[in-house]
Design an enzyme around this catalytic site. Structure first.
Site, short mmCIF file in Angstrom:
data_model
loop_
_atom_site.label_atom_id
_atom_site.label_comp_id
_atom_site.label_asym_id
_atom_site.label_seq_id
_atom_site.Cartn_x
_atom_site.Cartn_y
_atom_site.Cartn_z
N ASP A 28 -4.75 -22.93 73.76
CA ASP A 28 -3.34 -23.07 73.38
C ASP A 28 -2.97 -21.90 72.46
OD1 ASP A 28 -1.26 -25.76 73.16
OD2 ASP A 28 -0.93 -24.05 71.82
N ASN A 85 1.64 -35.26 76.65
CA ASN A 85 3.00 -35.53 76.18
C ASN A 85 3.91 -35.62 77.41
OD1 ASN A 85 2.26 -35.39 73.45
ND2 ASN A 85 2.44 -33.17 73.45
N GLY A 91 7.41 -35.47 73.23
CA GLY A 91 7.10 -34.17 72.64
C GLY A 91 6.73 -33.10 73.65
N GLN A 92 7.10 -33.31 74.93
CA GLN A 92 6.75 -32.31 75.94
C GLN A 92 7.68 -31.11 75.85
OE1 GLN A 92 6.54 -33.81 79.98
NE2 GLN A 92 5.69 -31.89 80.77
N HIS A 98 -0.07 -30.91 81.35
CA HIS A 98 -1.22 -30.31 80.67
C HIS A 98 -1.86 -31.37 79.80
CE1 HIS A 98 2.57 -29.47 78.60
NE2 HIS A 98 1.91 -29.70 77.47
N LEU A 99 -3.18 -31.34 79.79
CA LEU A 99 -3.96 -32.23 78.92
C LEU A 99 -4.39 -31.41 77.71
CD1 LEU A 99 -5.43 -34.92 78.41
CD2 LEU A 99 -7.32 -34.04 79.80
N HIS A 100 -3.95 -31.86 76.53
CA HIS A 100 -4.38 -31.21 75.29
C HIS A 100 -5.78 -31.70 74.92
CE1 HIS A 100 -0.38 -29.68 73.77
NE2 HIS A 100 0.08 -30.65 74.54
P1 AMP Z 1 3.67 -29.82 74.97
O1 AMP Z 1 4.50 -29.95 73.71
O2 AMP Z 1 2.75 -30.98 75.20
O3 AMP Z 1 4.52 -29.48 76.17
O4 AMP Z 1 2.69 -28.63 74.69
C1 AMP Z 1 2.91 -27.33 75.14
C2 AMP Z 1 1.82 -26.50 74.55
O5 AMP Z 1 1.74 -25.30 75.27
C3 AMP Z 1 2.04 -26.15 73.08
O6 AMP Z 1 0.94 -26.59 72.32
C4 AMP Z 1 2.17 -24.62 73.11
O7 AMP Z 1 1.58 -24.03 71.98
C5 AMP Z 1 1.45 -24.27 74.38
N1 AMP Z 1 1.86 -23.04 75.04
C6 AMP Z 1 3.12 -22.69 75.40
N2 AMP Z 1 3.11 -21.51 76.03
C7 AMP Z 1 1.83 -21.09 76.09
C8 AMP Z 1 1.18 -19.94 76.59
N3 AMP Z 1 1.85 -18.96 77.19
N4 AMP Z 1 -0.16 -19.85 76.45
C9 AMP Z 1 -0.85 -20.84 75.83
N5 AMP Z 1 -0.30 -21.96 75.33
C10 AMP Z 1 1.02 -22.08 75.45
#
Ligand code: AMP
Ligand code: ZN
Length: 112
Positions: A28, A85, A91-92, A98-100
């Site tokens: 991330d 999310n 919070g998306q 994507h799986l954090h």
């Molecule tokens: P969400 O809020 O669950 O949609 O999380 C999106 C995540 O993607 C956030 O933690 C961002 O920091 C991450 N993110 C967004 N753009 C990029 C990117 N180009 N490379 C890596 N992580 C990213």
């Protein structure tokens, strides 16, 4: 379609930590923990709401990839957090599922 995670999955940008036929994993860019990895399907799926029963194997595989990352980094015993999310109240921010994977510090409950 202009999707940043499709570009990462297609190797047009960023570095991958893991790739197989179904998913990729990468760091991330704004880490919320010492280890913060995202596991995404190669195929564009906007939200968890858009998954179907046909995606259940894929969703299970995403969790298995995260579990393997924890084991490879010897983080499994201490523990970690896995999060999806969904939509704005979830919070998306990026509309490609994507799986954090978060690890390396104490997590708290309830989450913010
Ligand atoms: P969400 O809020 O669950 O949609 O999380 C999106 C995540 O993607 C956030 O933690 C961002 O920091 C991450 N993110 C967004 N753009 C990029 C990117 N180009 N490379 C890596 N992580 C990213
Ligand atoms: Zn996408």
């Amino acid at each position: 379609m202009d999707c940043i995670f499709c570009k990462i999955a297609n190797k047009q940008m960023g570095a991958l930590l893991h790739e197989d036929d179904q998913v990729v994993a990468f760091d991330d860019m704004t880490p919320q923990a010492p280890h913060h990895v995202l596991v995404i399907p190669k195929r564009h799926i906007a939200t968890i709401n858009d998954t179907t029963t046909a995606d259940e194997t894929l969703l299970g595989h995403m969790i298995a990839v995260a579990k393997n990352i924890a084991q490879q980094r010897s983080l499994d015993a201490d523990g970690y957090r896995l999060v999806f999310n969904c939509n704005h109240q979830g919070g998306q921010a990026v509309y490609h599922i994507h799986l954090h994977f978060l690890a390396g510090r104490q997590m708290h409950w309830p989450p913010g």
